[in-house]
Motif scaffolding. Structure first.
Motif, PDB file in Angstrom:
ATOM      1  N   LEU A 186      -5.899  -1.241  -9.237  1.00 22.64           N
ATOM      2  CA  LEU A 186      -7.004  -0.537  -8.588  1.00 22.64           C
ATOM      3  C   LEU A 186      -8.083  -1.491  -8.111  1.00 22.64           C
ATOM      4  CD1 LEU A 186      -7.304   2.512 -11.006  1.00 22.64           C
ATOM      5  CD2 LEU A 186      -6.021   2.331  -8.880  1.00 22.64           C
ATOM      6  N   GLY A 187      -8.096  -2.698  -8.699  1.00 26.09           N
ATOM      7  CA  GLY A 187      -9.041  -3.720  -8.253  1.00 26.09           C
ATOM      8  C   GLY A 187     -10.491  -3.300  -8.403  1.00 26.09           C
ATOM      9  N   ILE A 188     -11.277  -3.643  -7.408  1.00 27.12           N
ATOM     10  CA  ILE A 188     -12.716  -3.418  -7.438  1.00 27.12           C
ATOM     11  C   ILE A 188     -13.109  -2.122  -6.732  1.00 27.12           C
ATOM     12  CG2 ILE A 188     -13.343  -4.560  -5.265  1.00 27.12           C
ATOM     13  CD1 ILE A 188     -15.010  -5.186  -8.672  1.00 27.12           C
ATOM     14  N   MET A 189     -12.120  -1.410  -6.141  1.00 31.75           N
ATOM     15  CA  MET A 189     -12.423  -0.229  -5.334  1.00 31.75           C
ATOM     16  C   MET A 189     -13.121   0.889  -6.097  1.00 31.75           C
ATOM     17  SD  MET A 189     -12.049  -0.350  -2.148  1.00 31.75           S
ATOM     18  CE  MET A 189     -11.961   1.358  -1.654  1.00 31.75           C
ATOM     19  N   PRO A 190     -12.715   1.227  -7.356  1.00 32.76           N
ATOM     20  CA  PRO A 190     -13.460   2.273  -8.069  1.00 32.76           C
ATOM     21  C   PRO A 190     -14.933   1.935  -8.245  1.00 32.76           C
ATOM     22  CG  PRO A 190     -11.367   1.865  -9.162  1.00 32.76           C
ATOM     23  CD  PRO A 190     -11.520   0.799  -8.122  1.00 32.76           C
ATOM     24  N   TYR A 191     -15.239   0.661  -8.504  1.00 31.72           N
ATOM     25  CA  TYR A 191     -16.647   0.264  -8.672  1.00 31.72           C
ATOM     26  C   TYR A 191     -17.391   0.361  -7.343  1.00 31.72           C
ATOM     27  CZ  TYR A 191     -20.769  -2.356 -10.075  1.00 31.72           C
ATOM     28  OH  TYR A 191     -22.060  -2.730 -10.338  1.00 31.72           O
ATOM     29  N   ILE A 192     -16.753  -0.051  -6.248  1.00 30.13           N
ATOM     30  CA  ILE A 192     -17.395   0.039  -4.938  1.00 30.13           C
ATOM     31  C   ILE A 192     -17.690   1.502  -4.601  1.00 30.13           C
ATOM     32  CG2 ILE A 192     -17.067  -0.349  -2.464  1.00 30.13           C
ATOM     33  CD1 ILE A 192     -15.318  -2.729  -3.173  1.00 30.13           C
ATOM     34  N   THR A 193     -16.691   2.369  -4.827  1.00 26.92           N
ATOM     35  CA  THR A 193     -16.864   3.796  -4.544  1.00 26.92           C
ATOM     36  C   THR A 193     -17.974   4.392  -5.397  1.00 26.92           C
ATOM     37  OG1 THR A 193     -14.484   3.902  -4.093  1.00 26.92           O
ATOM     38  CG2 THR A 193     -15.654   5.985  -4.336  1.00 26.92           C
ATOM     39  N   ALA A 194     -17.993   4.046  -6.692  1.00 26.61           N
ATOM     40  CA  ALA A 194     -19.033   4.560  -7.588  1.00 26.61           C
ATOM     41  C   ALA A 194     -20.410   4.080  -7.159  1.00 26.61           C
ATOM     42  CB  ALA A 194     -18.739   4.125  -9.024  1.00 26.61           C
ATOM     43  N   SER A 195     -20.525   2.823  -6.750  1.00 32.32           N
ATOM     44  CA  SER A 195     -21.826   2.288  -6.318  1.00 32.32           C
ATOM     45  C   SER A 195     -22.326   3.016  -5.075  1.00 32.32           C
ATOM     46  CB  SER A 195     -21.708   0.787  -6.029  1.00 32.32           C
ATOM     47  OG  SER A 195     -21.299   0.085  -7.167  1.00 32.32           O
ATOM     48  N   ILE A 196     -21.419   3.262  -4.116  1.00 31.07           N
ATOM     49  CA  ILE A 196     -21.816   3.958  -2.887  1.00 31.07           C
ATOM     50  C   ILE A 196     -22.222   5.397  -3.194  1.00 31.07           C
ATOM     51  CG2 ILE A 196     -20.975   4.802  -0.671  1.00 31.07           C
ATOM     52  CD1 ILE A 196     -19.233   2.305  -0.491  1.00 31.07           C
ATOM     53  N   ILE A 197     -21.466   6.065  -4.069  1.00 31.89           N
ATOM     54  CA  ILE A 197     -21.792   7.455  -4.434  1.00 31.89           C
ATOM     55  C   ILE A 197     -23.161   7.522  -5.095  1.00 31.89           C
ATOM     56  CG2 ILE A 197     -21.165   9.369  -5.963  1.00 31.89           C
ATOM     57  CD1 ILE A 197     -18.237   8.686  -5.424  1.00 31.89           C
ATOM     58  N   LEU A 198     -23.441   6.612  -6.043  1.00 32.25           N
ATOM     59  CA  LEU A 198     -24.748   6.613  -6.720  1.00 32.25           C
ATOM     60  C   LEU A 198     -25.873   6.315  -5.741  1.00 32.25           C
ATOM     61  CD1 LEU A 198     -25.655   7.022  -9.724  1.00 32.25           C
ATOM     62  CD2 LEU A 198     -23.200   6.831  -9.404  1.00 32.25           C
ATOM     63  N   GLN A 199     -25.609   5.438  -4.782  1.00 30.87           N
ATOM     64  CA  GLN A 199     -26.631   5.108  -3.797  1.00 30.87           C
ATOM     65  C   GLN A 199     -26.945   6.313  -2.911  1.00 30.87           C
ATOM     66  OE1 GLN A 199     -25.695   1.561  -1.662  1.00 30.87           O
ATOM     67  NE2 GLN A 199     -27.779   1.240  -0.940  1.00 30.87           N
ATOM     68  N   LEU A 200     -25.916   7.071  -2.558  1.00 34.18           N
ATOM     69  CA  LEU A 200     -26.133   8.272  -1.757  1.00 34.18           C
ATOM     70  C   LEU A 200     -26.818   9.368  -2.574  1.00 34.18           C
ATOM     71  CD1 LEU A 200     -22.722   8.497   0.159  1.00 34.18           C
ATOM     72  CD2 LEU A 200     -24.897   7.640   1.015  1.00 34.18           C
ATOM     73  N   LEU A 201     -26.436   9.505  -3.847  1.00 33.92           N
ATOM     74  CA  LEU A 201     -27.038  10.539  -4.688  1.00 33.92           C
ATOM     75  C   LEU A 201     -28.492  10.234  -5.024  1.00 33.92           C
ATOM     76  CD1 LEU A 201     -24.164  11.360  -7.233  1.00 33.92           C
ATOM     77  CD2 LEU A 201     -24.923  12.705  -5.270  1.00 33.92           C
ATOM     78  N   THR A 202     -28.878   8.956  -4.945  1.00 36.51           N
ATOM     79  CA  THR A 202     -30.271   8.595  -5.218  1.00 36.51           C
ATOM     80  C   THR A 202     -31.222   9.296  -4.248  1.00 36.51           C
ATOM     81  OG1 THR A 202     -29.578   6.436  -6.049  1.00 36.51           O
ATOM     82  CG2 THR A 202     -31.877   6.661  -5.443  1.00 36.51           C
ATOM     83  N   VAL A 203     -30.767   9.517  -3.019  1.00 39.65           N
ATOM     84  CA  VAL A 203     -31.604  10.195  -2.027  1.00 39.65           C
ATOM     85  C   VAL A 203     -31.652  11.691  -2.279  1.00 39.65           C
ATOM     86  CG1 VAL A 203     -31.977  10.484   0.451  1.00 39.65           C
ATOM     87  CG2 VAL A 203     -30.898   8.417  -0.396  1.00 39.65           C
ATOM     88  N   VAL A 204     -30.584  12.243  -2.877  1.00 39.11           N
ATOM     89  CA  VAL A 204     -30.469  13.701  -3.040  1.00 39.11           C
ATOM     90  C   VAL A 204     -31.057  14.173  -4.366  1.00 39.11           C
ATOM     91  CG1 VAL A 204     -28.839  15.629  -3.106  1.00 39.11           C
ATOM     92  CG2 VAL A 204     -28.408  13.670  -1.606  1.00 39.11           C
ATOM     93  N   ILE A 205     -30.800  13.437  -5.460  1.00 37.19           N
ATOM     94  CA  ILE A 205     -31.216  13.860  -6.797  1.00 37.19           C
ATOM     95  C   ILE A 205     -32.552  13.212  -7.153  1.00 37.19           C
ATOM     96  CG2 ILE A 205     -30.571  13.894  -9.238  1.00 37.19           C
ATOM     97  CD1 ILE A 205     -27.658  13.764  -8.384  1.00 37.19           C
ATOM     98  N   PRO A 206     -33.593  13.997  -7.410  1.00 39.28           N
ATOM     99  CA  PRO A 206     -34.920  13.429  -7.713  1.00 39.28           C
ATOM    100  C   PRO A 206     -34.927  12.549  -8.960  1.00 39.28           C
ATOM    101  CG  PRO A 206     -35.087  15.769  -7.182  1.00 39.28           C
ATOM    102  CD  PRO A 206     -33.637  15.459  -7.309  1.00 39.28           C
ATOM    103  N   ARG A 207     -34.120  12.887  -9.962  1.00 39.80           N
ATOM    104  CA  ARG A 207     -34.075  12.101 -11.193  1.00 39.80           C
ATOM    105  C   ARG A 207     -33.635  10.663 -10.920  1.00 39.80           C
ATOM    106  NH1 ARG A 207     -35.841  10.175 -15.828  1.00 39.80           N
ATOM    107  NH2 ARG A 207     -34.187   9.521 -17.244  1.00 39.80           N
ATOM    108  N   LEU A 208     -32.588  10.510 -10.105  1.00 38.14           N
ATOM    109  CA  LEU A 208     -32.111   9.165  -9.764  1.00 38.14           C
ATOM    110  C   LEU A 208     -33.131   8.416  -8.915  1.00 38.14           C
ATOM    111  CD1 LEU A 208     -28.340   9.870  -8.948  1.00 38.14           C
ATOM    112  CD2 LEU A 208     -29.290   8.811 -10.998  1.00 38.14           C
TER     113      LEU A 208
END
Length: 437
Positions: free
Chosen positions: A77-99
């Motif tokens: 799986l390499g580094i792809m799960p971490y890349i995907t998780a980082s992008i998802i968290l970065q996008l959710l930071t704009v949507v979720i006030p807590r983040l």
């Protein structure tokens, strides 16, 4: 660049960091060649040799894993799960006030978000590992191979769970290795591992182009690809370094008997503000219809249309959609990663202003206007760079992830520039006379 590395090896502490990073890279490359239990390694190698597997649906993920995905190894799986998780968290930071609140807390909030990223990485690794095992068992991983259905001989539940656990553990180890490089080595660990994964596929891909060539034993095609690659690297370096500098003036303030401010600085807005993320988003989104069609049974009309228009990388409809998606995601990512109103409020708070522009809302509108103007050439540049593999498909019969493709060049040049800058900054700190006195 070579001078910086030579000087770094002459500095004892930097030499230790570079050797430590090289050691981690060796461990990572060993893990990408160790097969997981339950896989018939001979059948896997036979399928890789028989069918040019990189032309398949999983070519992009295989490139990011350094060729480990299609070999079904420990680090498949390499580094792809971490890349995907980082992008998802970065996008959710704009949507979720807590983040968003955690992001503004500084180091403590960043550490918390990093912890969430690790948890999400493990969850995605379990999901992707299960999908990879199911794909390998069904024979869809190598659709043109005669022994594709015999890659996983034992189809018991225990073997399947063991394979998923081993691949998930491999992803956790890759994440740990990347963090070790960040803490004790040189550069950003995850970026370095991504760089190594992509660079590891270059020799075999280049040699495949040489073997497929007809002119002078394939050397003409080989030399042409090298020349085009060097031109692309120069172009990417030029655009990646390009930026629009918006001047900012800070007014003088008297606090007690001391005078503060009165300095001039600038806000650097890069032409390619979004980096390689729009290309990854567009590629992933276009893989979804092909993936659904591959696992669906029957010969329905929608499946036939998808296989005819959205699977081949050189089809006009695929090329058009790919280009438009890259442009869209470039604007989308810039919009969520750079907030002109927040920058304008911070400038106003500390007495800063853009010459000729009033502080507050006019400053935010001006920043938004400039950002939109420079995002257009940046997004068009990304789209054109990403279409190079398509031209290679037509001109050389290369695969969709041919070595000097847009995604690989963007990542390699970006990581290389970032690492060299870090080495030069550390060398400057150690050699600056003001620090030594």
């Amino acid at each position: 660049m070579l001078t910086a590395f030579a000087r770094a090896f002459k500095t004892p502490d930097l030499r230790k960091k570079l050797l430590f990073t090289l050691g981690i890279i060796v461990v990572y490359r060993i893990g990408t060649n160790v097969p997981i239990p339950g896989v018939d390694y001979k059948n896997v190698q036979y399928c890789i040799d028989q069918a040019n597997a990189q032309q398949g649906l999983f070519g992009l993920v295989n490139m990011f894993s350094g060729g480990a995905l299609l070999q079904i190894t420990v680090f498949a799986l390499g580094i792809m799960p971490y890349i995907t998780a980082s992008i998802i968290l970065q996008l959710l930071t704009v949507v979720i006030p807590r983040l968003e609140a955690l992001k503004k807390e500084g180091q403590a909030g960043t550490a918390k978000i990093t912890q969430y990223t690790r948890y999400l990485t493990i969850a995605l690794a379990i999901l992707q590992g299960t999908g990879l095992v199911a794909t390998a068992r069904s024979g869809a991983l190598f659709s043109g191979c005669s022994v594709a259905g015999q890659i996983v001989p034992d189809r018991s539940i225990f073997t399947t769970i063991t394979m998923v656990i081993v691949m998930t553990a491999g992803t956790a180890v890759v994440m740990w290795l990347g963090e070790l490089i960040t803490d004790r080595g040189v550069g950003n660990g995850m970026s370095i591992l991504m760089f190594i994964s992509i660079a590891a596929t270059f020799p075999s891909a280049l040699w495949a182009i040489k073997k497929q060539g007809d002119l002078a034993g394939g050397w003409i095609e080989f030399g042409t690809v090298i020349a085009v690659g060097l031109v692309m690297v120069g172009l990417v370096v030029f655009v990646e370094q390009a930026q629009r500098r918006i001047p900012v003036q800070y007014a003088k303030r008297m606090i007690g008997r001391r005078s503060y401010g009165g300095t001039s600085t600038y806000i650097p807005l890069k032409v390619n503000q979004a980096g390689v993320i729009p290309v990854i988003f567009a590629s992933s989104l276009l893989y979804i219809p092909a993936l659904v069609a591959q696992f669906s049974s029957g010969t329905s009309g929608w499946k036939t249309w998808i296989e005819a228009h959205l699977v081949r990388g050189d089809h006009p409809i695929y090329v058009t959609l790919y280009f438009l998606l890259i442009v869209f995601f470039a604007f989308f990512y810039v919009a969520i990663s750079f907030n002109p109103e927040e920058v304008a409020d911070n400038m106003k708070k500390y007495g800063g202003f853009i010459p000729g522009i009033r502080a507050g809302r006019p400053t935010a509108e001006y920043l938004s206007y400039v950002l939109n103007r420079i995002t257009w050439p940046g997004s068009l540049y990304l789209g054109l760079i990403a279409l190079v593999p398509t031209m290679a498909l037509v001109g050389f019969g290369a695969n969709q992830n041919f070595p000097f493709g847009g995604t690989s060049i963007l990542i390699i040049v970006g990581v290389g520039l970032e690492t060299v800058k870090q080495i030069e900054s550390q060398l400057q700190q150690r050699n600056y006379e003001g620090f030594l006195r």
